[in-house]
Design a protein around this motif. Structure first.
Motif, PDB file in Angstrom:
ATOM      1  N   MET A   1       0.854  -1.199   0.000  1.00  0.00           N
ATOM      2  CA  MET A   1       0.000   0.000   0.000  1.00  0.00           C
ATOM      3  C   MET A   1       0.885   1.242   0.000  1.00  0.00           C
ATOM      4  O   MET A   1       1.847   1.331   0.762  1.00  0.00           O
ATOM      5  CB  MET A   1      -0.901  -0.001   1.234  1.00  0.00           C
ATOM      6  CG  MET A   1      -1.840   1.202   1.321  1.00  0.00           C
ATOM      7  SD  MET A   1      -2.858   1.144   2.814  1.00  0.00           S
ATOM      8  CE  MET A   1      -3.772  -0.375   2.529  1.00  0.00           C
ATOM      9  N   PRO A   2       0.588   2.243  -0.875  1.00  0.00           N
ATOM     10  CA  PRO A   2       1.410   3.464  -0.926  1.00  0.00           C
ATOM     11  C   PRO A   2       1.365   4.226   0.399  1.00  0.00           C
ATOM     12  O   PRO A   2       0.386   4.166   1.136  1.00  0.00           O
ATOM     13  CB  PRO A   2       0.767   4.282  -2.046  1.00  0.00           C
ATOM     14  CG  PRO A   2      -0.249   3.416  -2.697  1.00  0.00           C
ATOM     15  CD  PRO A   2      -0.512   2.259  -1.811  1.00  0.00           C
ATOM     16  N   ILE A   3       2.436   4.956   0.661  1.00  0.00           N
ATOM     17  CA  ILE A   3       2.474   5.793   1.860  1.00  0.00           C
ATOM     18  C   ILE A   3       1.506   6.951   1.659  1.00  0.00           C
ATOM     19  O   ILE A   3       1.546   7.635   0.633  1.00  0.00           O
ATOM     20  CB  ILE A   3       3.893   6.322   2.092  1.00  0.00           C
ATOM     21  CG1 ILE A   3       4.848   5.169   2.330  1.00  0.00           C
ATOM     22  CG2 ILE A   3       3.921   7.292   3.266  1.00  0.00           C
ATOM     23  CD1 ILE A   3       6.307   5.582   2.428  1.00  0.00           C
ATOM     24  N   PRO A   4       0.612   7.202   2.624  1.00  0.00           N
ATOM     25  CA  PRO A   4      -0.352   8.296   2.444  1.00  0.00           C
ATOM     26  C   PRO A   4       0.307   9.664   2.413  1.00  0.00           C
ATOM     27  O   PRO A   4       1.346   9.885   3.048  1.00  0.00           O
ATOM     28  CB  PRO A   4      -1.275   8.150   3.663  1.00  0.00           C
ATOM     29  CG  PRO A   4      -0.468   7.406   4.669  1.00  0.00           C
ATOM     30  CD  PRO A   4       0.420   6.490   3.888  1.00  0.00           C
ATOM     31  N   LYS A   5      -0.279  10.559   1.640  1.00  0.00           N
ATOM     32  CA  LYS A   5       0.199  11.945   1.561  1.00  0.00           C
ATOM     33  C   LYS A   5      -0.205  12.681   2.829  1.00  0.00           C
ATOM     34  O   LYS A   5      -1.376  12.676   3.208  1.00  0.00           O
ATOM     35  CB  LYS A   5      -0.388  12.609   0.317  1.00  0.00           C
ATOM     36  CG  LYS A   5       0.036  14.050   0.121  1.00  0.00           C
ATOM     37  CD  LYS A   5      -0.301  14.523  -1.282  1.00  0.00           C
ATOM     38  CE  LYS A   5      -1.774  14.445  -1.606  1.00  0.00           C
ATOM     39  NZ  LYS A   5      -2.075  14.876  -2.977  1.00  0.00           N
ATOM     40  N   ARG A   6       0.762  13.322   3.456  1.00  0.00           N
ATOM     41  CA  ARG A   6       0.496  14.042   4.702  1.00  0.00           C
ATOM     42  C   ARG A   6       0.069  15.478   4.377  1.00  0.00           C
ATOM     43  O   ARG A   6       0.810  16.223   3.724  1.00  0.00           O
ATOM     44  CB  ARG A   6       1.745  14.030   5.600  1.00  0.00           C
ATOM     45  CG  ARG A   6       2.050  12.635   6.160  1.00  0.00           C
ATOM     46  CD  ARG A   6       3.334  12.609   6.970  1.00  0.00           C
ATOM     47  NE  ARG A   6       3.352  13.605   8.034  1.00  0.00           N
ATOM     48  CZ  ARG A   6       2.714  13.496   9.199  1.00  0.00           C
ATOM     49  NH1 ARG A   6       1.961  12.416   9.437  1.00  0.00           N
ATOM     50  NH2 ARG A   6       2.804  14.438  10.112  1.00  0.00           N
ATOM     51  N   VAL A   7      -1.105  15.847   4.865  1.00  0.00           N
ATOM     52  CA  VAL A   7      -1.723  17.127   4.512  1.00  0.00           C
ATOM     53  C   VAL A   7      -1.832  18.029   5.741  1.00  0.00           C
ATOM     54  O   VAL A   7      -2.434  17.647   6.753  1.00  0.00           O
ATOM     55  CB  VAL A   7      -3.134  16.906   3.917  1.00  0.00           C
ATOM     56  CG1 VAL A   7      -3.757  18.247   3.544  1.00  0.00           C
ATOM     57  CG2 VAL A   7      -3.062  15.982   2.710  1.00  0.00           C
ATOM     58  N   GLY A   8      -1.261  19.218   5.630  1.00  0.00           N
ATOM     59  CA  GLY A   8      -1.437  20.226   6.657  1.00  0.00           C
ATOM     60  C   GLY A   8      -2.602  21.125   6.286  1.00  0.00           C
ATOM     61  O   GLY A   8      -2.650  21.652   5.177  1.00  0.00           O
ATOM     62  N   ILE A   9      -3.552  21.286   7.199  1.00  0.00           N
ATOM     63  CA  ILE A   9      -4.754  22.078   6.940  1.00  0.00           C
ATOM     64  C   ILE A   9      -4.640  23.415   7.672  1.00  0.00           C
ATOM     65  O   ILE A   9      -4.570  23.459   8.901  1.00  0.00           O
ATOM     66  CB  ILE A   9      -6.022  21.340   7.409  1.00  0.00           C
ATOM     67  CG1 ILE A   9      -6.144  19.988   6.699  1.00  0.00           C
ATOM     68  CG2 ILE A   9      -7.270  22.187   7.164  1.00  0.00           C
ATOM     69  CD1 ILE A   9      -7.282  19.119   7.227  1.00  0.00           C
ATOM     70  N   VAL A  10      -4.615  24.496   6.896  1.00  0.00           N
ATOM     71  CA  VAL A  10      -4.501  25.836   7.470  1.00  0.00           C
ATOM     72  C   VAL A  10      -5.866  26.501   7.396  1.00  0.00           C
ATOM     73  O   VAL A  10      -6.289  27.002   6.352  1.00  0.00           O
ATOM     74  CB  VAL A  10      -3.443  26.665   6.720  1.00  0.00           C
ATOM     75  CG1 VAL A  10      -3.352  28.069   7.294  1.00  0.00           C
ATOM     76  CG2 VAL A  10      -2.079  25.967   6.777  1.00  0.00           C
ATOM     77  N   GLY A  11      -6.582  26.485   8.498  1.00  0.00           N
ATOM     78  CA  GLY A  11      -7.937  27.019   8.564  1.00  0.00           C
ATOM     79  C   GLY A  11      -8.905  25.919   8.959  1.00  0.00           C
ATOM     80  O   GLY A  11      -8.855  24.805   8.419  1.00  0.00           O
ATOM     81  N   TYR A  12      -9.795  26.219   9.912  1.00  0.00           N
ATOM     82  CA  TYR A  12     -10.712  25.186  10.409  1.00  0.00           C
ATOM     83  C   TYR A  12     -12.151  25.694  10.431  1.00  0.00           C
ATOM     84  O   TYR A  12     -12.889  25.500  11.389  1.00  0.00           O
ATOM     85  CB  TYR A  12     -10.274  24.718  11.802  1.00  0.00           C
ATOM     86  CG  TYR A  12     -10.817  23.359  12.191  1.00  0.00           C
ATOM     87  CD1 TYR A  12     -10.463  22.222  11.483  1.00  0.00           C
ATOM     88  CD2 TYR A  12     -11.684  23.220  13.277  1.00  0.00           C
ATOM     89  CE1 TYR A  12     -10.955  20.979  11.835  1.00  0.00           C
ATOM     90  CE2 TYR A  12     -12.178  21.986  13.651  1.00  0.00           C
ATOM     91  CZ  TYR A  12     -11.816  20.861  12.926  1.00  0.00           C
ATOM     92  OH  TYR A  12     -12.309  19.615  13.278  1.00  0.00           O
ATOM     93  N   GLY A  13     -12.511  26.384   9.329  1.00  0.00           N
ATOM     94  CA  GLY A  13     -13.911  26.754   9.144  1.00  0.00           C
ATOM     95  C   GLY A  13     -14.660  25.580   8.537  1.00  0.00           C
ATOM     96  O   GLY A  13     -14.267  24.422   8.699  1.00  0.00           O
ATOM     97  N   HIS A  14     -15.743  25.856   7.800  1.00  0.00           N
ATOM     98  CA  HIS A  14     -16.545  24.780   7.228  1.00  0.00           C
ATOM     99  C   HIS A  14     -15.727  23.884   6.309  1.00  0.00           C
ATOM    100  O   HIS A  14     -15.822  22.649   6.378  1.00  0.00           O
ATOM    101  CB  HIS A  14     -17.733  25.369   6.462  1.00  0.00           C
ATOM    102  CG  HIS A  14     -18.730  26.063   7.332  1.00  0.00           C
ATOM    103  ND1 HIS A  14     -19.385  25.438   8.367  1.00  0.00           N
ATOM    104  CD2 HIS A  14     -19.188  27.354   7.330  1.00  0.00           C
ATOM    105  CE1 HIS A  14     -20.196  26.281   8.961  1.00  0.00           C
ATOM    106  NE2 HIS A  14     -20.088  27.457   8.355  1.00  0.00           N
ATOM    107  N   LEU A  15     -14.908  24.494   5.440  1.00  0.00           N
ATOM    108  CA  LEU A  15     -14.128  23.703   4.496  1.00  0.00           C
ATOM    109  C   LEU A  15     -13.009  22.939   5.193  1.00  0.00           C
ATOM    110  O   LEU A  15     -12.758  21.772   4.879  1.00  0.00           O
ATOM    111  CB  LEU A  15     -13.574  24.606   3.396  1.00  0.00           C
ATOM    112  CG  LEU A  15     -12.845  23.927   2.236  1.00  0.00           C
ATOM    113  CD1 LEU A  15     -13.657  22.772   1.655  1.00  0.00           C
ATOM    114  CD2 LEU A  15     -12.519  24.950   1.147  1.00  0.00           C
ATOM    115  N   GLY A  16     -12.344  23.570   6.140  1.00  0.00           N
ATOM    116  CA  GLY A  16     -11.289  22.890   6.886  1.00  0.00           C
ATOM    117  C   GLY A  16     -11.823  21.698   7.663  1.00  0.00           C
ATOM    118  O   GLY A  16     -11.197  20.627   7.696  1.00  0.00           O
TER     119      GLY A  16
END
Length: 272
Positions: free
Chosen positions: A1-16
């Motif tokens: 299984m491929p290594i998952p892409k690590r995602v940093g989320i900047v903002g925690y409104g509805h979309l975040g």
């Protein structure tokens, strides 16, 4: 299984919040960190994922940083993000600042990471990009129609919109560069169009903003493109949306698709 892409989320409104929930259900992605201007909104999260200072983002080892907070984030941290990770700009209205656009393009084109912009509600974005690459795109107009409560505007458009009742009112009709600072939360689709249509740019792409009280359940985006020899394409995108919603329902999943795609194209500036 491929290594998952690590995602940093900047903002925690509805979309975040949507992205955090969606990423947690996928095997190809994982949350690297989450940052929010109001830290209290993150108190229920695993605190190991909370980034308190964006200058420390690299310690979380993200592969991709996704901004879903405010255009000012790109101004302050965009170049820093690109030195360590691919960067997906969720508020591309920031690029209406010509100096910022030029500087981020330079960093993205000279380094090892890519600057990505989500297509969002822009139907036909890749076709527009191809025409721009060939120099055959001669005109582009994006018209956005929403209920008055769905707009977050600055003066003088705010006062004009506050007075809308009954019939639809055109708030703005002109170059996208002039509109982005007045409606930074509402016209990201237009900003993406200006980047896709790079031979026209923010000054050559026309944006029209219409406030319509009749639109109680949807947003409408019209794209009118003109090419050589009388070529013309017009599309209308109807996006279900509740009264007061800044972002239409379909745009959430479109943005998630952009997160999945971002990072695969190498250095440079890319639509995804």
């Amino acid at each position: 299984m491929p290594i998952p892409k690590r995602v940093g989320i900047v903002g925690y409104g509805h979309l975040g919040q949507f992205l955090e929930a969606a990423i947690s259900k996928r095997e190809d992605l994982e949350v690297a960190f989450i940052w929010n201007r109001s830290p209290g909104a993150l108190s229920h999260l695993d605190q190991r994922l909370v980034c308190h200072d964006l200058t420390d983002f690299a310690s979380f080892s993200p592969d991709l940083v996704v901004e879903v907070a405010h255009p000012d984030v790109s101004k302050q941290y965009g170049a820093l993000f690109l030195k360590e990770a691919d960067y997906l700009v969720g508020s591309p209205t920031a690029l209406a600042d010509a100096e910022l656009e030029a500087s981020l393009r330079t960093v993205a084109q000279s380094g090892t990471r890519g600057l990505y912009l989500p297509a969002g509600a822009l139907w036909g974005s890749m076709d527009l990009r191809k025409m721009a690459d060939l120099g055959t795109l001669q005109g582009l107009k994006i018209t956005m129609k929403k209920h008055p409560s769905s707009f977050k505007l600055k003066s003088p458009l705010k006062e004009l919109n506050d007075g809308v009742s009954g019939s639809a009112v055109t708030l703005y009709d002109g170059p996208v560069r002039g509109l982005c600072p007045l409606a930074p939360n509402n016209v990201n689709t237009m900003a993406a169009a200006a980047v896709a249509a790079h031979n026209l740019g923010f000054d050559g792409v026309n944006g029209c903003l219409i406030s319509d009280p009749a639109l109680t359940d949807r947003h409408i985006v019209l794209v009118e493109a003109e090419g050589k020899g009388g070529f013309r394409v017009c599309t209308e995108r109807v996006n279900p949306a509740a009264v007061g919603a800044v972002t239409g329902n379909a745009t959430y999943n479109s943005f998630l698709s952009s997160v999945v795609a971002a990072g695969a194209m190498g250095p440079g500036v890319h639509l995804c």
